[in-house]
Design a protein around this motif. Structure first.
Motif, mmCIF file in Angstrom:
data_model
loop_
_atom_site.group_PDB
_atom_site.id
_atom_site.type_symbol
_atom_site.label_atom_id
_atom_site.label_comp_id
_atom_site.label_asym_id
_atom_site.label_seq_id
_atom_site.Cartn_x
_atom_site.Cartn_y
_atom_site.Cartn_z
ATOM 1 N N ASP A 1 0.849 -1.192 0.000
ATOM 2 C CA ASP A 1 0.000 0.000 0.000
ATOM 3 C C ASP A 1 0.883 1.238 0.000
ATOM 4 N N VAL A 2 0.910 1.964 -1.099
ATOM 5 C CA VAL A 2 1.772 3.137 -1.200
ATOM 6 C C VAL A 2 1.258 4.291 -0.343
ATOM 7 N N ARG A 3 0.013 4.198 0.126
ATOM 8 C CA ARG A 3 -0.503 5.250 1.010
ATOM 9 C C ARG A 3 0.116 5.159 2.398
ATOM 10 N N THR A 4 0.282 3.924 2.880
ATOM 11 C CA THR A 4 0.725 3.702 4.266
ATOM 12 C C THR A 4 2.115 3.096 4.373
ATOM 13 N N ASN A 5 2.732 2.790 3.235
ATOM 14 C CA ASN A 5 4.065 2.175 3.220
ATOM 15 C C ASN A 5 4.108 0.851 3.979
ATOM 16 N N GLN A 6 3.101 0.033 3.776
ATOM 17 C CA GLN A 6 3.105 -1.294 4.375
ATOM 18 C C GLN A 6 2.238 -2.238 3.548
ATOM 19 N N PHE A 7 2.474 -3.522 3.739
ATOM 20 C CA PHE A 7 1.648 -4.514 3.065
ATOM 21 C C PHE A 7 0.274 -4.566 3.724
ATOM 22 N N VAL A 8 -0.764 -4.678 2.892
ATOM 23 C CA VAL A 8 -2.125 -4.805 3.409
ATOM 24 C C VAL A 8 -2.833 -5.913 2.641
ATOM 25 N N LEU A 9 -3.792 -6.513 3.323
ATOM 26 C CA LEU A 9 -4.696 -7.444 2.663
ATOM 27 C C LEU A 9 -5.908 -6.636 2.243
ATOM 28 N N GLU A 10 -6.057 -6.470 0.931
ATOM 29 C CA GLU A 10 -7.124 -5.624 0.422
ATOM 30 C C GLU A 10 -8.359 -6.459 0.122
ATOM 31 N N GLN A 11 -9.506 -5.888 0.444
ATOM 32 C CA GLN A 11 -10.758 -6.587 0.169
ATOM 33 C C GLN A 11 -10.908 -6.826 -1.324
ATOM 34 N N GLY A 12 -11.346 -8.026 -1.655
ATOM 35 C CA GLY A 12 -11.512 -8.364 -3.059
ATOM 36 C C GLY A 12 -11.945 -9.800 -3.210
ATOM 37 N N THR A 13 -11.641 -10.351 -4.351
ATOM 38 C CA THR A 13 -11.992 -11.735 -4.653
ATOM 39 C C THR A 13 -10.774 -12.442 -5.235
ATOM 40 N N VAL A 14 -10.565 -13.673 -4.811
ATOM 41 C CA VAL A 14 -9.455 -14.448 -5.338
ATOM 42 C C VAL A 14 -9.969 -15.767 -5.899
ATOM 43 N N ARG A 15 -9.424 -16.160 -7.004
ATOM 44 C CA ARG A 15 -9.644 -17.508 -7.543
ATOM 45 C C ARG A 15 -8.294 -18.215 -7.592
ATOM 46 N N PHE A 16 -8.303 -19.481 -7.286
ATOM 47 C CA PHE A 16 -7.082 -20.274 -7.340
ATOM 48 C C PHE A 16 -7.126 -21.174 -8.570
ATOM 49 N N LEU A 17 -6.060 -21.105 -9.336
ATOM 50 C CA LEU A 17 -5.921 -21.864 -10.571
ATOM 51 C C LEU A 17 -4.902 -22.970 -10.331
ATOM 52 N N ILE A 18 -5.273 -24.185 -10.623
ATOM 53 C CA ILE A 18 -4.396 -25.331 -10.377
ATOM 54 C C ILE A 18 -4.096 -25.999 -11.712
ATOM 55 N N GLY A 19 -2.818 -26.272 -11.928
ATOM 56 C CA GLY A 19 -2.502 -26.895 -13.199
ATOM 57 C C GLY A 19 -1.053 -27.264 -13.349
ATOM 58 N N GLN A 20 -0.628 -27.406 -14.584
ATOM 59 C CA GLN A 20 0.684 -27.927 -14.925
ATOM 60 C C GLN A 20 1.588 -26.882 -15.554
ATOM 61 N N SER A 21 1.111 -25.642 -15.616
ATOM 62 C CA SER A 21 1.927 -24.495 -16.012
ATOM 63 C C SER A 21 1.125 -23.254 -15.683
ATOM 64 N N SER A 22 1.716 -22.080 -15.947
ATOM 65 C CA SER A 22 1.003 -20.841 -15.680
ATOM 66 C C SER A 22 -0.049 -20.541 -16.740
ATOM 67 N N GLU A 23 -0.172 -21.415 -17.747
ATOM 68 C CA GLU A 23 -1.172 -21.229 -18.800
ATOM 69 C C GLU A 23 -2.103 -22.435 -18.936
ATOM 70 N N GLN A 24 -1.738 -23.560 -18.385
ATOM 71 C CA GLN A 24 -2.520 -24.788 -18.573
ATOM 72 C C GLN A 24 -3.089 -25.215 -17.227
ATOM 73 N N PHE A 25 -4.405 -25.032 -17.057
ATOM 74 C CA PHE A 25 -5.036 -25.294 -15.764
ATOM 75 C C PHE A 25 -6.069 -26.409 -15.881
ATOM 76 N N VAL A 26 -6.138 -27.190 -14.822
ATOM 77 C CA VAL A 26 -7.131 -28.260 -14.761
ATOM 78 C C VAL A 26 -8.276 -27.908 -13.824
ATOM 79 N N PHE A 27 -8.120 -26.808 -13.070
ATOM 80 C CA PHE A 27 -9.141 -26.449 -12.087
ATOM 81 C C PHE A 27 -9.069 -24.958 -11.806
ATOM 82 N N THR A 28 -10.229 -24.341 -11.733
ATOM 83 C CA THR A 28 -10.353 -22.962 -11.279
ATOM 84 C C THR A 28 -11.370 -22.939 -10.152
#
Length: 931
Positions: free
Chosen positions: A773-800
């Motif tokens: 966070d450049v406002r406070t000069n520290q790491f923050v956990l920002e509210q949002g949404t995350v999806r986890f992609l599982i697979g055999q490369s950064s482009e080939q996924f078997v699960f989202t």
């Protein structure tokens, strides 16, 4: 107890012994310990000791002593195997202990490895030395290597690891005299993140800073040494400068005028040991004391840190029996067990890039004739940080060992040629002393193997001597006497240029023309001879003919680690050498049953090869077991499990300048690249199939200081033993800050026997989802949404995964009510960060550039206070739209930092996006003040 007994007694605490020694040392004796050449102090039982040495992929004995050699670090990173890295580190530590004994305990236990620099650009000359482009992968692998190197004893240390080069070091051009501009989020989220596990988790006891500067300050004098490495990461060891950095600070960077000024600043900033000439360091320290640039306490602090580590190495014990690493048996060096580990590491480092219609593995009982071709087929090349292995198995030798009943032909693919001066009946050959001279006799002595490595650089091996032509040290002549192209200065390199008449000019390794003088081929400052080239044997035609007569052709290409991309020399492009491309295409045309083996220090843009050739393998250089592992992989004994640790791009056209360190705007690495990708980060095929089943995520939301688990079942559906690398990426959406397209957050290498099923669980901490966070000069956990992609490369996924709520801070606005560093902007264009007041980064625009602060809280009638300096500089202030007219313009003409007040036309309290367009100006801070 006597003084020496107190120092040497393991029964006393470390602090007691250390304090006793420090109090006993004179100031001059302390100064004698400031360089890497640390003096003996016999009256206190201190022996002479040399700090430093190399252990990137095995211990390096510059005198030629043997040690186990593993794949280059870029190859080790392809294993994606944390446990294996720990084993490799432990083996290096064991052999370092033996090396220390063989060196009469005068050096060998404080080695400079691993290299943790982020490889955001594949053109970097030292790509072979590090662990790829991702900070998480690099951090996890290097952490385990360091743990293995240093050992697991609670007090004694096997080998002191020194992660390097801290930090922002990913270009060779200008590294000794230039600064890299790196903004807050790139620094915190990318470049520094890679180093953090080495100290916070692995407890590395040393570190080496980089040559380059960051934001206007050379890395041996940056504040991050103390503020981050020591204060934030709690590093409890000693820190060294890079080799010769003290001298370069004055002579090249010209940051200071004198060595004492440079040393004083570095010492105060946290450097404890200077890798430079002993006499320069010690004289600079004395001069710095005389000028009161430093106090004796500054030297005390550095020497205390150094000696604390040396105590833990056991350097001062009168009774070494408590040290589990003392007197490790000498036969551990290059042991059979270590050779097997090198083989395992090499097996796991090989990446199968392509395998059309299961072309691989080959079935050896169906082969009658095999062609092995190419410039990397019959050698195991060493880079500058490779030691001397007890043996080395080339790809050709490995294949021959594997196929005792198959007819194997070999050709390196290079031409055999003779040079002769233009319009002369004589040729250039070797005389009785093997000097390169003009002669009319013995044409056989003139035949050279023309090794064309690209970018006009060639090396020439004499067929007569089987040695390379080399420019004789301290002379301008050449002789065919060098067995290996390996040295800091590669005097075997000759640049070859051709003209429209097919005549050639030759230039030396340092770009001086070659000419004929008194019948010798010599280097000349101005005169240049034209040469004709007589081809005795066309290497490409010969190789293609061998391929045509064979069942399968294996073509081995790649780079030579001493030519076109190495320390001091970045690559100009990422293409395979033109000559090698022609070789590959000619062999494929002769026999499409072809395997391409790329043995390289870095990624290549092999687009035609990917489109046409049925099977492609990649390996790094260096390993003593290279040939055995390649053969085992080609014939199915080893099921390839390597994964790329870097993106392989289709070309360099879309890459920004190599000195541009902003990976977000430059769209570098898999995190931000959205096109131009040949092989993605994490890519690597195998001979079997593994299915992913029953994937579960144990939480639907995650908050601060929490973790979630992802579980899945792996099923090996093949008859091969399979090592599967499970890769988990996070994609975070919504929120104030832009995020990476995806980022690696977990990985695990899992060994599966044929038909085996295994349940695997991976854990992800919420800290891994934080943003700086450049406002406070520290790491923050920002509210949002995350999806986890599982697979055999950064482009080939078997699960989202389904969307998972991130319960963090809601960021909507920012305040500029207090003085805010200009570098804490939200966006920018065409500016650099340089050294400002109090040595803090400031924003500088030599030409027109801008910085942007978004969603700024505003007040009616507020004024903008800017701390700035610049001659004939200007600021244009815009609200919300830079295409509109500026709301204010201010001219500044001062070479001193001044506070400038700019009237703003603010009539409301609504949040604004404020854009400051600047020209010929530096800005330290901004603030909205009451009107």
């Amino acid at each position: 107890m006597s003084l020496i007994e107190k120092i040497q007694s393991p029964s006393l605490s470390l602090e007691q012994r250390l304090t006793t020694l420090m109090e006993a040392l004179t100031l001059e004796e302390k100064i004698s310990l400031l360089s890497t050449s640390q003096s003996a102090i016999p009256r206190l039982g201190i022996k002479e000791y040399a700090v430093g040495g190399e252990a990137a992929h095995g211990v390096v004995d510059r005198e030629g002593g043997k040690a186990t050699v593993f794949p280059q670090p870029i190859g080790l990173s392809s294993t994606w195997n944390k446990a294996l890295m720990h084993q490799v580190g432990s083996t290096i530590g064991d052999e370092a202990r033996v090396f220390y004994q063989l060196q009469n305990e005068k050096t060998g236990l404080t080695l400079w490895a691993p290299t943790i620099d982020m490889e955001r650009d594949p053109r970097w000359g030292r790509t072979e030395e590090a662990y790829g482009e991702d900070p998480y992968l690099t951090g996890q692998l290097s952490k385990e290597l360091i743990k293995g190197m240093q050992g697991d004893d609670p007090f004694y240390v096997k080998l002191v690891a020194a992660p390097k080069h801290f930090y922002g070091n990913n270009n060779e051009k200008g590294r000794e005299d230039t600064s890299n501009s790196i903004d807050l989020r790139n620094r915190k989220e990318y470049y520094l993140k890679a180093f953090e596990p080495a100290f916070k988790e692995a407890k590395a006891l040393s570190m080496m800073t980089a040559y380059n500067g960051v934001n206007g300050i050379p890395c041996m004098q940056i504040h991050e040494i103390e503020e981050i490495v020591r204060d934030e990461w709690n590093m409890d060891g000693f820190i060294v400068s890079d080799g010769g950095a003290l001298t370069l600070n004055v002579d090249e960077y010209q940051y200071y005028h004198t060595f004492e000024e440079a040393l004083a600043d570095a010492l105060i900033k946290g450097i404890d040991c200077f890798v430079d000439r002993k006499e320069i360091v010690e004289e600079a320290a004395r001069n710095a004391l005389d000028r009161e640039l430093i106090q004796p306490e500054d030297i005390d602090r550095a020497i205390r840190r150094m000696l604390r580590v040396r105590f833990r190495l056991g350097h001062f014990d009168y009774d070494p029996s408590q040290n589990p690493y003392h007197n490790i048996p000498l036969d551990v060096m290059c042991s059979e067990e270590h050779g097997k580990l090198a083989r395992k590491a090499t097996d796991e480092s090989i990446v199968l890039l392509k395998n059309d219609q299961q072309f691989l593995p080959l079935q050896k009982n169906k082969l009658k004739k095999l062609a092995v071709i190419g410039p990397t087929a019959n050698d195991v090349f060493r880079d500058w940080y490779t030691g001397y292995p007890p043996y080395k198995v080339t790809p050709l030798a490995g294949i021959e060992n594997y196929l005792s009943d198959v007819d194997i032909t070999y050709h390196d693919g290079f031409d055999r040629i003779i040079w002769q001066p233009n319009e002369s009946s004589n040729h250039v050959g070797l005389n009785e002393e093997n000097h390169w001279v003009v002669t009319g006799y013995d044409e056989e002595s003139a035949v050279l193997v023309d090794e064309d490595w690209g970018n006009s650089w060639h090396v020439f091996k004499s067929v007569k001597t089987n040695c390379y032509l080399t420019q004789t040290d301290q002379a301008s002549t050449f002789s065919a006497t060098k067995e290996e192209v390996f040295d800091w200065f590669n005097r075997e390199k000759i640049s070859v240029q051709t003209n429209e008449q097919d005549l050639y000019t030759l230039s030396s390794w340092n770009d001086y023309p070659l000419t004929i003088a008194e019948d010798n081929v010599v280097v000349n400052e101005t005169e240049r001879t034209l040469f004709e080239k007589k081809i005795i044997e066309n290497g490409i035609q010969k190789a293609a003919a061998q391929a045509k007569e064979s069942d399968v052709a294996i073509v081995c290409v790649g780079n030579h680690p001493m030519i076109n991309g190495k320390e001091t020399e970045d690559r100009e492009d990422i293409k395979l050498a033109d000559y090698q491309q022609r070789l590959v295409q000619a062999v494929y045309q002769a026999n499409p049953n072809m395997i391409l083996v790329v043995t390289a220090s870095y990624p290549f843009a092999i687009n035609w090869e990917q489109e046409n050739i049925p099977a492609i393998l990649y390996s790094s250089h260096g390993s003593q077991e290279l040939g055995n592992s390649l053969a085992a992989t080609i014939f199915g004994e080893n099921n390839p499990s390597g994964k790329l640790s870097m993106t392989w791009y289709r070309n360099a056209d879309q890459l920004p300048d190599i000195t541009d360190y902003d990976i977000r705007k430059g769209k570098r690495t898999y995190q931000y690249a959205d096109s131009n990708i040949l092989y993605p980060f994490g890519h690597g095929l195998s001979y079997g199939t593994v299915t992913y089943q029953d994937i579960t995520v144990d939480k639907s939301k995650i908050g601060e200081n929490e973790a979630l688990s992802i579980s899945l079942t792996l099923k090996n559906e093949s008859n091969f033993t399979q090592a599967e690398v499970v890769q988990v990426y996070a994609t975070i959406t919504e929120g104030y800050y832009s995020k990476a397209n995806k980022q690696l957050v977990a990985f695990e290498k899992v060994l599966l026997l044929p038909d085996e099923e295994r349940r695997v669980t991976l854990s992800i901490d919420s800290d891994q989802l934080q943003v700086f966070d450049v406002r406070t000069n520290q790491f923050v956990l920002e509210q949002g949404t995350v999806r986890f992609l599982i697979g055999q490369s950064s482009e080939q996924f078997v699960f989202t995964s389904d969307p998972i709520a991130v319960e963090g801070e809601v960021i909507t606005e920012r305040s500029l009510a207090e003085p805010t560093p200009a570098e804490n902007y939200d966006d920018y264009e065409n500016i650099t960060l340089t050294k400002g007041e109090m040595e803090k980064p400031c924003v500088t625009a030599e030409q027109q550039g801008w910085i942007l602060f978004q969603n700024v809280q505003s007040k009616p009638n507020a004024k903008l206070k800017v701390r700035a300096k610049g001659e004939a500089g200007q600021i244009h202030v815009f609200f919300n739209d830079r295409e509109a007219s500026p709301v204010a313009v201010k001219s500044i003409d001062s070479n001193q930092w001044t506070d400038e007040i700019i009237e703003l036309d603010l009539a409301h309290s609504d949040p604004i996006t404020m854009i400051l367009e600047i020209n010929h100006l530096s800005i330290q801070s901004v603030q909205l003040v009451e009107g």
